[in-house]
Structures are given as structure tokens and as C-alpha cells.
Enzyme design. Structure first.
Site, short mmCIF file in Angstrom:
data_model
loop_
_atom_site.label_atom_id
_atom_site.label_comp_id
_atom_site.label_asym_id
_atom_site.label_seq_id
_atom_site.Cartn_x
_atom_site.Cartn_y
_atom_site.Cartn_z
N ARG A 78 -0.96 4.80 -15.15
CA ARG A 78 -0.58 4.31 -16.49
C ARG A 78 -1.74 3.72 -17.28
O ARG A 78 -1.71 3.66 -18.49
CB ARG A 78 0.50 3.24 -16.34
CG ARG A 78 1.87 3.79 -16.65
CD ARG A 78 2.85 2.66 -16.81
NE ARG A 78 2.71 1.76 -15.67
CZ ARG A 78 3.72 1.41 -14.88
NH1 ARG A 78 4.92 1.88 -15.10
NH2 ARG A 78 3.55 0.59 -13.87
N LYS A 185 4.58 7.36 3.77
CA LYS A 185 5.77 6.65 4.20
C LYS A 185 6.01 5.44 3.30
O LYS A 185 5.06 5.01 2.64
CB LYS A 185 5.63 6.25 5.65
CG LYS A 185 4.64 5.11 5.85
CD LYS A 185 4.59 4.73 7.27
CE LYS A 185 3.72 3.54 7.46
NZ LYS A 185 4.08 2.33 6.73
N HIS A 215 -0.60 8.08 9.19
CA HIS A 215 -2.06 8.06 9.36
C HIS A 215 -2.48 7.82 10.81
O HIS A 215 -3.61 8.10 11.18
CB HIS A 215 -2.72 7.08 8.39
CG HIS A 215 -2.66 5.64 8.81
ND1 HIS A 215 -1.56 4.86 8.59
CD2 HIS A 215 -3.56 4.84 9.43
CE1 HIS A 215 -1.79 3.64 9.05
NE2 HIS A 215 -3.00 3.61 9.58
N LYS A 219 -5.94 9.45 13.64
CA LYS A 219 -6.92 8.67 14.41
C LYS A 219 -7.40 9.48 15.61
O LYS A 219 -6.61 10.09 16.32
CB LYS A 219 -6.29 7.35 14.90
CG LYS A 219 -5.97 6.38 13.76
CD LYS A 219 -5.42 5.07 14.32
CE LYS A 219 -4.87 4.19 13.21
NZ LYS A 219 -5.83 3.30 12.57
N GLU A 253 -1.14 -6.94 15.01
CA GLU A 253 -2.07 -7.21 13.90
C GLU A 253 -2.21 -8.70 13.73
O GLU A 253 -1.25 -9.45 13.95
CB GLU A 253 -1.54 -6.59 12.62
CG GLU A 253 -1.51 -5.07 12.65
CD GLU A 253 -1.02 -4.50 11.34
OE1 GLU A 253 -1.86 -4.05 10.55
OE2 GLU A 253 0.19 -4.53 11.09
N ASP A 272 8.58 -0.40 9.08
CA ASP A 272 7.19 -0.21 8.62
C ASP A 272 6.37 0.59 9.62
O ASP A 272 5.64 1.50 9.24
CB ASP A 272 6.55 -1.58 8.37
CG ASP A 272 5.13 -1.47 7.81
OD1 ASP A 272 4.88 -0.55 7.01
OD2 ASP A 272 4.27 -2.30 8.18
N HIS A 277 4.61 5.23 13.23
CA HIS A 277 3.43 5.22 14.10
C HIS A 277 3.79 5.11 15.59
O HIS A 277 3.30 5.87 16.42
CB HIS A 277 2.50 4.05 13.76
CG HIS A 277 2.11 3.96 12.32
ND1 HIS A 277 1.97 5.07 11.51
CD2 HIS A 277 1.84 2.90 11.52
CE1 HIS A 277 1.61 4.68 10.29
NE2 HIS A 277 1.53 3.37 10.27
C1 BG6 Z 1 0.54 0.85 7.76
C2 BG6 Z 1 1.53 -0.29 7.65
O1 BG6 Z 1 1.21 2.06 7.92
O2 BG6 Z 1 -0.31 0.63 8.87
C3 BG6 Z 1 0.82 -1.62 7.56
O3 BG6 Z 1 2.33 -0.11 6.48
C4 BG6 Z 1 -0.18 -1.76 8.69
O4 BG6 Z 1 1.75 -2.69 7.58
C5 BG6 Z 1 -1.08 -0.54 8.76
O5 BG6 Z 1 -0.95 -2.93 8.46
C6 BG6 Z 1 -2.01 -0.62 9.97
O6 BG6 Z 1 -2.89 0.46 9.95
P1 BG6 Z 1 -4.17 0.46 10.89
O7 BG6 Z 1 -4.75 1.81 10.72
O8 BG6 Z 1 -5.06 -0.66 10.36
O9 BG6 Z 1 -3.70 0.17 12.26
#
Ligand code: BG6
EC number: 1.1.1.49
Length: 523
Positions: A78, A185, A215, A219, A253, A272, A277
Site C-alpha cells: 500500500r 502458514k 520453512h 533447513k 525458543e 503456530d 514444523h
Molecule cells: C515460525 C513461527 O514459523 O517459526 C515463529 O511462526 C517462530 O513463531 C519461527 O519463532 C521459528 O523459526 P526458526 O527458523 O527461527 O526456528
């Protein structure tokens, strides 16, 4: 770029015999991996994901010579930006976040192909403008009518953008051209909404042109699970319920959720990251050997194993959830979730989730898979620990093996990427005393090349039309099917249990394993 990258000279003092051309192998192997003529349009280009991950990844690909000469990057948002302003934004994000070194010559070539289209998602004129821009870059830069559309936007906007792509004709490729849609996602928030979302997307783009990003599959260490399991003879004979006691998959995390309320409040840890993952990590760990690494074969095995996976019961005892309260982390005082900006004061969103899964196959019957994730935990670490049964008989006095635990194979996904094997060894000395030791493989020590970022790999795969590392629609739906019952259960059972920031989650998570005489690993 491409094959013309200058070969680095040997450093002064290095003898020719020691000097190995670091580009040679990489160049030979990457030839079939250079994308053909194309452009990439990013929706949501002003967001965090684009700034920290997507734009730097595009530069890193350019720097590695993996993008075609006329590659064009189009931002859509935008803001009232010009092409030049957007190029300056890309420049800053590359400077701040790219993995590879900044090279002026690479940047200048990339910058020639940067365009910006201003508009909101429901603005027909803006999509018509986008169509004109892409027609022009086909003409000027030889992008061949091949365009990827990356939806780095809130899921609520997916339907509108898909409809606009359809209406403006952008989703329809001409002959020998491709159009691909990349979605981030969350793919829905339960099975039903995921199905609705898939219907919307598939009404516009055929399934083989939809790339759903998880993602974690980009990795290196996650792809290495397949190498470890299927390229070696060593592990397969013991990769089953005869030898494995249980599997622990941890994604911990240390960060909190400040600044992410808009996305996270009401979503929570299970939706999430467990739905995507962690269930993908489970699928790679538990699946059977695919017939080949053709995308459909790999997906077929993942679908099989996810179909056989279900929550262990009763959910009160086999799951745990928590919400972080204030505490200390890394020597810093941090606030609890309810005091983070943007979260409602009575939020019941969980920031820690743990579940127990069973995989009903001959290989895994009776082996629990424990999955846990959380924010503001002791440290950032993702790992898969395959914990083996104890030896059926120990021909030692009990005192000799008091410090012997269970053998384990730990796949260290991040941050200290590698694999650890834990086993008992004799402590040096005049008596027989056995204690756990670790044998380590570490990426940093074993390889000279650094690992590409997940988004580099995945964006390149989109441009190449290589879908192996993207979960199929069926996997997404199966993952919701596994998770939905626990989400319903939690929704009906009040508040998540508080846990202090900097710890390893709520007491109920420890209880969950102790009931079966097990303990979580302290990574
Ligand atoms: C994302 C989540 O998919 O992955 C986040 O939405 C999370 O909450 C992130 O912090 C972690 O990614 P990575 O690659 O740092 O482990």
C-alpha cells in the site's frame, strides 16, 4: 553471475597444493539448479518476514549465481513508494540480514530488476497495473511470462489476493509459461478452515502450482534426516519399536512475543509450530523409505505416516500447555505474555504446548513421540532425540552403571547443527565404571561450506518448480486432523498453566513424561 563468477585467488602464503578452488564443485553441481527466466512478486513486502528473510534470500541466491540474468523482483504494497524507494528498502534489508557477503556488482545487477506496484489487495486497478508491469518486464527483461506470487500476508487476505490474481488473468499462464502461488502458514486454524482455504486457492491455481511454505523443510539439518536414515546402513535396523523407547522432538525458543500480538494472540504455540514444523519433523523421522525422492513419492510416505498418527489419550495426562509469566532471561528481566504489548489482559493463548503422539504402524506401535515447543524457554534449540531402550541385561554390578542413561541419537536441527550419539563408556581408572559420553558430528567442523538459509532453498525451489520440500494439501489437512482434538480439549479447559520465563515450561509438562517414568532432555 552464473558461470562467470571470478575464481578467488589463493591467499598469500598458501601453497598451490593446499589450494582447492572453493567454487569449482559448487559451480558444477549448481548448473542444473539455476532458475530459468522469471520474476517473483512479493505481496506483504513491507512486513517483517519479507524484510528479514525473503529479500535477503533473493539477494543470497543472486550472489550464488542461481538467479537468471533478467530476474525481476516486484514488491506490492500500500505504501506510496517508487521503484527507487523500494530498491533502497531491499538494499537495507540485504545489508542487515543477508547471509552472504555484500558485493556491489551483484547488487547492481539485482537492482536493475526491482519494481514496485502500489495498491491494496482489493484494488482492481492495482492488480491491472501489476499485470502491465509484468508484461513490461517480460518484454524488457526476458522473464518469459513466468511469474511467482509470494503471499507473505495475513491468511485473511489470501482469498482476496487469489481472486484478484484470477480476475486480472495473472494466475493463468500462456503456453510454455508458468504461474506459481506461494503461501505462508498458517494454512487455516483447524481442519475445516484449512479445507475452505484450499478450496479458495485451488479454484484459482491448480494444486501443482501451489507451494505451501514450511520453512523447516528448507533447513539443511531437516533434509539431513533423510540422508541420515536412507543413505546409511547403520541406523535402519534399530529405527523401530524393538530398539527405540521413545522420541522427543523439541523446538524451544528464548524469545518472547512482544510485537507479534496481531498474529499470535488467539493462535498459540500448537497452531503456530506443532501443526506444521513439528509434525513435519515427526513425519521425516517416522516415515518409511520412499521409492525415490520424486516429490510424489516423498509426499506419499509422509501422508502415510501422518495418516497413522494420533494423539495418545487421555489428553489431560498426555498433553500440557502453558503461558509464560515474567522472569529473568539472559540476565534481563522480561515481562509475561499478559503484559506484552497488544495481548489482551485475559488472553488464554498458550505459549508452550506439549503433546504425546502414537504412530500406529508395525515399525512404531507402542513408541510415544513427545512433541514440545515454547517461547521464553531456557534457550533456543530445536532437536529430535531418538531415545533407545536400555540394554536387556547389564553384566555389571549396579554401582558400576549408576551413571549410565539411555542411548540416544540426537539430530541437532539448530542452532549448533549436527548429530550426537550418546552411549556408555568406561571411565578411565582401575575400576569398571560406565558413564554416558557423546560422539558428535558438527556441520561447522565437518564442512567448509556454510548452510544456505531455509528461504534461499525454498524460493529457489519455487522458481525451479521443484515441490519436494513443500507440504501437500493432504499433509496440511492430516496435520489439522491430528491436532484438532487437543485444540478443542484445551479450549474447553480454562487457562493455560503459567510458567516462569527462562524455565523449561509448566510443571504439567514434566508430569506428562514422569507418568511413564521418563524425563524431558535438558538440551
Ligand atoms: C515460525 C513461527 O514459523 O517459526 C515463529 O511462526 C517462530 O513463531 C519461527 O519463532 C521459528 O523459526 P526458526 O527458523 O527461527 O526456528
Amino acid at each position: 553471475m552464473g558461470g562467470t563468477g571470478a575464481v578467488p585467488r589463493p591467499r598469500t602464503g598458501t601453497t598451490p597444493a593446499q589450494w582447492v578452488n572453493p567454487l569449482r564443485d559448487e559451480r558444477d553441481k549448481r548448473l542444473p539448479r539455476i532458475a530459468g527466466p522469471c520474476s517473483l512478486v512479493i505481496f506483504g513486502v513491507t512486513g517483517d518476514l519479507a524484510r528479514k528473510k525473503l529479500l535477503p534470500a533473493v539477494y543470497d541466491l543472486a550472489n550464488r549465481g542461481l538467479l537468471p540474468p533478467g530476474f525481476t523482483l516486484v514488491g506490492f504494497a500500500r505504501r506510496d513508494w517508487t521503484d527507487e524507494h523500494f530498491a533502497a528498502v531491499v538494499h537495507d534489508s540485504v545489508r542487515d540480514h543477508a547471509r552472504t557477503e555484500f558485493r556491489e556488482v551483484v547488487w547492481e545487477r539485482l537492482a536493475e530488476g526491482i519494481r514496485f506496484v502500489q495498491g491494496s489487495f482489493d484494488d482492481e486497478a492495482a492488480f491491472d497495473e501489476l499485470a502491465k508491469t509484468l508484461a513490461a518486464v517480460d518484454e524488457q527483461r526476458g522473464t518469459g511470462g513466468n511469474h511467482g506470487f509470494y503471499l507473505a500476508i495475513p491468511p485473511a487476505a489470501f482469498p482476496t489476493v487469489c481472486e484478484q490474481l484470477s480476475r486480472s488473468g495473472l494466475a493463468r499462464p500462456g503456453e510454455d509459461q508458468w504461474r506459481r502461488v506461494v503461501i505462508e502458514k498458517p494454512f487455516g486454524h483447524d481442519l475445516e478452515s484449512a479445507k475452505e482455504l484450499n478450496d479458495v486457492v485451488n479454484a484459482v491455481v491448480p494444486e501443482d502450482s501451489v507451494f505451501r511454505i514450511d520453512h523447516y523443510l528448507g533447513k539443511e539439518t531437516v533434509q539431513n534426516i533423510l540422508a541420515l536414515r536412507f543413505a546409511n546402513q547403520l541406523f535402519d535396523p534399530i529405527w523401530n519399536s524393538h530398539y527405540v523407547d521413545h522420541v522427543q522432538i523439541t523446538m524451544a525458543e528464548d524469545i518472547g512475543l512482544g510485537g507479534r500480538a496481531g498474529y499470535y494472540d488467539g493462535i498459540g504455540a500448537a497452531r503456530d509450530v506443532i501443526q506444521n514444523h513439528l509434525l513435519q519433523l515427526l513425519a521425516f523421522t517416522a516415515m518409511e523409505e520412499p521409492v525415490s525422492f520424486e516429490p510424489s513419492e516423498l509426499q506419499a510416505e509422509k501422508i502415510k505416516v501422518l495418516s497413522a498418527t494420533r494423539l495418545a489419550q487421555p489428553l489431560d495426562e498426555t498433553t500440557a500447555r502453558g503461558q509464560y509469566s515474567g522472569g529473568w532471561q539472559g540476565g534481563r528481566k522480561v515481562v509475561g505474555l499478559l503484559d506484552e504489548e497488544g495481548f489482551s489482559k485475559d488472553s488464554t493463548t498458550e505459549t508452550f504446548a506439549a503433546i504425546t503422539l502414537e504412530v500406529d504402524t508395525r515399525r512404531w506401535a507402542g513408541v510415544p513421540f513427545y512433541l514440545r515447543t515454547g517461547k521464553r524457554l531456557g534457550r533456543r534449540v530445536t532437536e529430535i532425540a531418538v531415545v533407545f531402550k536400555r540394554a536387556p541385561h547389564l553384566p555389571f554390578d549396579q554401582t558400576m552403571t549408576e551413571e549410565l542413561g539411555q542411548n540416544a541419537l540426537v539430530i541437532r536441527v539448530q542452532p549448533d547443527e549436527g548429530v550426537t550419539m550418546r552411549f556408555g563408556s568406561k571411565v578411565p581408572g582401575s575400576s569398571m565404571e560406565v558413564r554416558d559420553v557423546n560422539m558428535d558430528f558438527s556441520y561447522g567442523q565437518a564442512f567448509t561450506e556454510s548452510s544456505p538459509e531455509a528461504y534461499e532453498r525454498l524460493i529457489l525451489d519455487v522458481l525451479l518448480g521443484e515441490p519436494s520440500l513443500f507440504p501437500a494439501n493432504a499433509e496440511v489437512e492430516l496435520s489439522w486432523k491430528i491436532l484438532d482434538p487437543v485444540l478443542d480439549h484445551w479450549a474447553a479447559s480454562g487457562r493455560p498453566e503459567p510458567y516462569e520465563a527462562g524455565t523449561w515450561g509448566p510443571p504439567s509438562a514434566q508430569e506428562m513424561l514422569r507418568r511413564s517414568g521418563r524425563e524431558w532432555r535438558r538440551p
